[in-house]
Design an enzyme around this catalytic site. Structure first.
Site, PDB file in Angstrom:
ATOM      1  N   CYS A   2       0.843  -1.234  -0.060  1.00  0.00           N
ATOM      2  CA  CYS A   2      -0.011  -0.149  -0.033  1.00  0.00           C
ATOM      3  C   CYS A   2       1.085   1.065   0.084  1.00  0.00           C
ATOM      4  O   CYS A   2       2.100   1.445   0.615  1.00  0.00           O
ATOM      5  CB  CYS A   2      -0.943   0.061   1.282  1.00  0.00           C
ATOM      6  SG  CYS A   2      -2.120  -1.292   1.602  1.00  0.00           S
ATOM      7  N   ARG A  27       3.664  -0.096  -4.981  1.00  0.00           N
ATOM      8  CA  ARG A  27       3.294  -0.934  -3.746  1.00  0.00           C
ATOM      9  C   ARG A  27       2.084  -1.579  -3.732  1.00  0.00           C
ATOM     10  O   ARG A  27       1.870  -2.205  -2.512  1.00  0.00           O
ATOM     11  CB  ARG A  27       3.272   0.222  -2.652  1.00  0.00           C
ATOM     12  CG  ARG A  27       4.702   1.202  -2.833  1.00  0.00           C
ATOM     13  CD  ARG A  27       4.720   2.043  -1.456  1.00  0.00           C
ATOM     14  NE  ARG A  27       4.425   1.686  -0.419  1.00  0.00           N
ATOM     15  CZ  ARG A  27       5.692   1.322   0.407  1.00  0.00           C
ATOM     16  NH1 ARG A  27       6.858   1.759   0.043  1.00  0.00           N
ATOM     17  NH2 ARG A  27       5.571   0.959   1.503  1.00  0.00           N
ATOM     18  N   TRP A  71      -2.885  -2.670  -1.546  1.00  0.00           N
ATOM     19  CA  TRP A  71      -2.392  -3.978  -1.776  1.00  0.00           C
ATOM     20  C   TRP A  71      -3.125  -4.687  -0.653  1.00  0.00           C
ATOM     21  O   TRP A  71      -3.113  -4.753   0.346  1.00  0.00           O
ATOM     22  CB  TRP A  71      -1.238  -4.386  -1.565  1.00  0.00           C
ATOM     23  CG  TRP A  71      -0.850  -5.910  -2.059  1.00  0.00           C
ATOM     24  CD1 TRP A  71      -0.480  -6.263  -3.244  1.00  0.00           C
ATOM     25  CD2 TRP A  71      -0.514  -6.513  -1.216  1.00  0.00           C
ATOM     26  NE1 TRP A  71      -0.082  -7.520  -3.300  1.00  0.00           N
ATOM     27  CE2 TRP A  71      -0.069  -8.048  -1.825  1.00  0.00           C
ATOM     28  CE3 TRP A  71      -0.578  -6.899   0.268  1.00  0.00           C
ATOM     29  CZ2 TRP A  71       0.233  -9.170  -1.376  1.00  0.00           C
ATOM     30  CZ3 TRP A  71      -0.432  -8.306   0.682  1.00  0.00           C
ATOM     31  CH2 TRP A  71      -0.013  -9.251  -0.103  1.00  0.00           C
ATOM     32  N   ASN A  97      -1.262   2.253   5.857  1.00  0.00           N
ATOM     33  CA  ASN A  97      -0.494   1.158   5.177  1.00  0.00           C
ATOM     34  C   ASN A  97       0.111   0.203   6.476  1.00  0.00           C
ATOM     35  O   ASN A  97       0.764   0.712   7.389  1.00  0.00           O
ATOM     36  CB  ASN A  97       0.842   1.696   4.499  1.00  0.00           C
ATOM     37  CG  ASN A  97       1.870   0.728   4.208  1.00  0.00           C
ATOM     38  OD1 ASN A  97       1.406  -0.586   3.936  1.00  0.00           O
ATOM     39  ND2 ASN A  97       3.107   1.285   4.097  1.00  0.00           N
ATOM     40  N   GLY A  98      -0.018  -1.085   6.293  1.00  0.00           N
ATOM     41  CA  GLY A  98       0.237  -2.054   7.649  1.00  0.00           C
ATOM     42  C   GLY A  98      -0.828  -2.789   7.947  1.00  0.00           C
ATOM     43  O   GLY A  98      -1.771  -2.963   7.071  1.00  0.00           O
ATOM     44  N   GLU A 454      16.509 -17.945  -9.347  1.00  0.00           N
ATOM     45  CA  GLU A 454      16.087 -16.462  -9.900  1.00  0.00           C
ATOM     46  C   GLU A 454      15.370 -16.581 -11.183  1.00  0.00           C
ATOM     47  O   GLU A 454      14.465 -16.090 -11.403  1.00  0.00           O
ATOM     48  CB  GLU A 454      17.090 -15.610  -9.924  1.00  0.00           C
ATOM     49  CG  GLU A 454      17.100 -14.310 -10.481  1.00  0.00           C
ATOM     50  CD  GLU A 454      15.874 -13.708  -9.592  1.00  0.00           C
ATOM     51  OE1 GLU A 454      15.524 -13.975  -8.553  1.00  0.00           O
ATOM     52  OE2 GLU A 454      15.539 -12.426 -10.171  1.00  0.00           O
ATOM     53  N   LYS A 458      11.597 -15.240 -11.962  1.00  0.00           N
ATOM     54  CA  LYS A 458      11.275 -14.399 -12.865  1.00  0.00           C
ATOM     55  C   LYS A 458       9.877 -14.783 -13.805  1.00  0.00           C
ATOM     56  O   LYS A 458       8.878 -14.010 -14.098  1.00  0.00           O
ATOM     57  CB  LYS A 458      12.293 -13.899 -13.750  1.00  0.00           C
ATOM     58  CG  LYS A 458      13.496 -12.916 -13.562  1.00  0.00           C
ATOM     59  CD  LYS A 458      13.164 -11.683 -12.957  1.00  0.00           C
ATOM     60  CE  LYS A 458      12.369 -11.603 -11.721  1.00  0.00           C
ATOM     61  NZ  LYS A 458      13.096 -11.379 -10.472  1.00  0.00           N
ATOM     62  N   GLU A 461       6.537 -15.152 -11.925  1.00  0.00           N
ATOM     63  CA  GLU A 461       5.925 -13.761 -11.435  1.00  0.00           C
ATOM     64  C   GLU A 461       5.214 -13.079 -12.618  1.00  0.00           C
ATOM     65  O   GLU A 461       4.409 -12.299 -12.422  1.00  0.00           O
ATOM     66  CB  GLU A 461       6.686 -13.151 -10.518  1.00  0.00           C
ATOM     67  CG  GLU A 461       7.809 -12.306 -11.057  1.00  0.00           C
ATOM     68  CD  GLU A 461       8.767 -11.498 -10.038  1.00  0.00           C
ATOM     69  OE1 GLU A 461       9.778 -11.367 -10.069  1.00  0.00           O
ATOM     70  OE2 GLU A 461       8.233 -11.050  -9.228  1.00  0.00           O
ATOM     71  N   HIS A 477      15.126 -36.527  -7.234  1.00  0.00           N
ATOM     72  CA  HIS A 477      14.475 -37.204  -5.944  1.00  0.00           C
ATOM     73  C   HIS A 477      13.006 -36.605  -5.867  1.00  0.00           C
ATOM     74  O   HIS A 477      12.654 -36.243  -4.781  1.00  0.00           O
ATOM     75  CB  HIS A 477      15.275 -36.359  -4.774  1.00  0.00           C
ATOM     76  CG  HIS A 477      16.745 -37.073  -4.952  1.00  0.00           C
ATOM     77  ND1 HIS A 477      17.070 -38.548  -4.606  1.00  0.00           N
ATOM     78  CD2 HIS A 477      17.802 -36.532  -5.566  1.00  0.00           C
ATOM     79  CE1 HIS A 477      18.447 -38.276  -4.748  1.00  0.00           C
ATOM     80  NE2 HIS A 477      18.836 -37.328  -5.275  1.00  0.00           N
ATOM     81  N   LYS A 576       5.738  -4.510  -5.190  1.00  0.00           N
ATOM     82  CA  LYS A 576       7.210  -4.421  -5.134  1.00  0.00           C
ATOM     83  C   LYS A 576       7.979  -4.594  -3.863  1.00  0.00           C
ATOM     84  O   LYS A 576       8.667  -4.958  -3.572  1.00  0.00           O
ATOM     85  CB  LYS A 576       7.755  -3.219  -5.853  1.00  0.00           C
ATOM     86  CG  LYS A 576       9.302  -3.035  -6.213  1.00  0.00           C
ATOM     87  CD  LYS A 576       9.647  -2.455  -7.475  1.00  0.00           C
ATOM     88  CE  LYS A 576      10.964  -2.919  -7.705  1.00  0.00           C
ATOM     89  NZ  LYS A 576      11.263  -4.133  -8.023  1.00  0.00           N
TER      90      LYS A 576
END
Ligand code: M6R
Length: 581
Positions: A2, A27, A71, A97-98, A454, A458, A461, A477, A576
């Site tokens: 947020c 955000r 968010w 926000n929180g 990584e 990418k 997402e 395995h 983000k």
């Protein structure tokens, strides 16, 4: 998560807030809202993105106001759950926000005393609590409410009867820009820098009352003075500059970013020396930053023989913290809640602490004893690309100061060159295979295992294709059960100590008819033999190889997402900066 923005001064507040929220959309972007005040408060809020809002906030008049881009944590994204939230009378409105952890209990109490709630959010309790605490003095009412709130908050509040904007912070970021007879409040400095570079960073427990031409700060109810800092920020760097997406632009910035970040880290010989003499090094990070930390682990253990432990910051609280470990917190934003609380745990155990971050003045820089800035410039795309490269370069710079890798100038030059070549390499055949897949595996051994992790992160997402990064030796395995002719594997197979084992793994996969995308040397006949598609990596040292493979994987993910028509810079459900635990 947020983003919040507030303004009081001589400009129309709504346009300042709307523009500010657009800068904070990274955000959170499921809904937005703005409230402004004249002699009464006007609130407009909607599901959707502030960047797509047309004129609906035009009716928000006045020169003081607050706004929010959300968010969702409590309650789905819709018009009602969007902030600002108001009390029963409409006298007070807040953005938050929180997470208010004790909101359920507070809400039950408020409802039993006759308050009516409009939304499913935790945040709405704040407005009703201010209403209850109000005896004609707005700052006093807010001051009375804060100690009752458990959890984290950055709050901006308006009262119809007071020409003030109030800001309060506990474990969620909040800064104030000091302009010419005007004040700006925001989750970070980006919405403010167009107006002023003088920024005051609120500490946990701070409350600020902004009036026309004056600001009063207090901490725990006691008046205090906080110093402002001048923020260096490249406004142009935060624009797309002709690229279709921020992600693509940021991928292309990586040659410079590597160089810049490598050099910045080299300016900290004292940190290199601390690491060289440490009994152990422990790194805490999340997501992409975690994957970058894993690169350091492989390099430092191999080249310097230093034991390095890498933990997901969200799990760190459940693990032991030996006080003789040097703890490094890695975070692009410097605001990731899990990384911050892990860092605080390390400090409380008396570990020497270092932060590696991209954002000046971020919370992490104040929680750590020493700070290394990554110098990547603003990263706007939710998917981290250049910040990962910068973190890798920062670690390479530190390693060069530890005198265990192959020399400063060659790493810097070879990595830069490799990135430049990888930016031009054709990845279309790999993309054609990925676009058709519903599951992908990325595999590597040794240093290429975190690179594979990584690459998979990418891909998942931004393309929404399920992708897993695996150590190639582990894949037998369990995950082998998933391999079919419809499950492509992207495998890093480069000369070095893992090469022969990698080739064997690839042959085993091939025997299951798995389409193989090999990333390796163009003239590698064995790899040519087993791989369906070979993506060439320029020859170079291990640092150059890591840099090049990273770029190739970023580009495969980008073009796959593009072909699938995904919202590349703002993928669904993500934000983000993850400022809640
Ligand atoms: O700001 P941070 O580096 O602390 O963020 C950590 C993760 O949230 C972040 O790296 C996330 O995984 C990225 N969106 C991945 O591209």
């Amino acid at each position: 998560m947020c983003g919040i923005v507030g303004y009081i001064g001589w400009r129309d507040a709504a346009p300042v807030i709307v523009e500010g929220l657009k800068n904070l959309e990274y955000r959170g972007y499921d809904s937005y809202g703005v409230a402004t005040g004249t002699d009464h408060l006007m609130v407009v809020k909607r599901k959707g993105r502030i960047s797509e809002q047309t004129e609906c906030v035009a009716k928000c008049l006045g020169t003081r106001g607050i706004g929010h881009t959300r968010w969702a944590t409590h309650g789905p994204p819709n018009d009602i759950n969007a902030h600002p939230h108001s009390d029963c009378t409409g006298r007070f409105t807040i953005v938050h926000n929180g997470i208010i952890e004790n909101y359920a209990e507070l809400k039950r109490g408020l409802e039993s005393r006759g308050h009516h709630f409009a939304s499913d959010t935790d945040s709405e309790v704040i407005a009703h609590m201010i209403e209850e605490a109000w005896e004609g003095d707005f700052p006093a009412a807010v001051r009375a409410v804060l100690p009752i709130l458990e959890g984290s908050y950055a709050i901006l509040a308006l009262c119809a009867d007071s020409d003030e904007v109030i800001a309060a912070r506990k474990r969620s970021p909040l800064v104030i820009g000091i302009g010419d007879n005007e004040f700006f409040a925001s989750s970070d400095a980006t919405p403010i820098v167009a107006y002023t570079r003088d920024i005051l960073v609120l500490e946990d427990g701070d409350l600020a009352v902004m009036r026309r031409g004056s600001i009063a700060m207090e901490h725990g109810g006691v008046p205090i003075i906080r110093k402002t800092t001048y923020v260096d920020y490249d406004i142009e760097a935060a624009k797309k500059g002709g690229f279709a997406h921020f992600m693509l632009k940021e991928i292309f910035e990586q040659p410079d970013v590597f160089q810049q970040s490598f050099r910045l880290a080299q300016k900290h010989p004292e940190i290199s020396s601390l690491l060289s003499h440490a009994h152990g090094v422990s790194i805490i990070a999340c997501g992409t930053s975690y994957n970058a930390a894993m690169l350091f682990r492989y390099f430092a253990e191999k080249e310097c023989g230093i034991p390095v432990r890498v933990d997901m910051a969200s799990e760190y609280r459940y693990l032991s913290t030996p006080s003789d470990e040097v703890v490094i917190a890695v975070s692009q934003s410097g605001e990731t809640a899990d990384t911050l609380s892990a860092l605080r745990k390390a400090s409380s155990c008396n570990c020497p602490t270092i932060a590696i971050t991209n954002v000046q003045g971020s919370s992490i820089t104040r929680a750590a004893e020493q700070v290394i800035y990554m110098g990547a410039g603003p990263e706007m795309s939710v998917a981290a690309t250049k910040s990962y490269m910068a973190q890798f370069a920062a670690f390479a710079g530190l390693l060069s100061g530890m005198n265990c890798n192959n020399g400063t100038s060659s790493v810097e030059r070879s990595a830069r060159q490799a990135i430049e070549e990888a930016l031009l390499t054709d990845v279309s055949e790999a993309v054609a295979l990925c676009v058709k897949a519903s599951t992908l595996f990325y595999v590597g051994r040794g240093i290429f295992y975190p690179v594979a992790m990584e690459g998979a992160l990418k891909m998942k997402e931004i393309s929404y294709i399920h992708a897993e990064g695996y150590a190639a030796g582990e894949i037998k395995h369990g995950p082998f059960a998933l391999l079919t002719e419809d499950t492509p594997v992207i495998a890093v197979c480069l000369p070095g100590d893992s090469y022969q084992s990698m080739l064997s793994n690839l042959r085993e996969m091939k025997a299951r008819f798995t389409p193989l995308i090999g990333i390796g040397y163009e003239d590698d006949v064995d790899l040519q033999d087993v791989a369906d598609v070979l993506i060439p990596v320029p020859k170079g040292d291990t640092y150059a190889q890591v840099a090049a493979v990273t770029v190739l994987m970023q580009r495969i993910a980008y073009y796959t997402a593009l072909a699938l028509g995904r919202d590349i810079d703002k993928p669904r459900n993500l934000a983000k900066s993850v400022t809640v635990e």
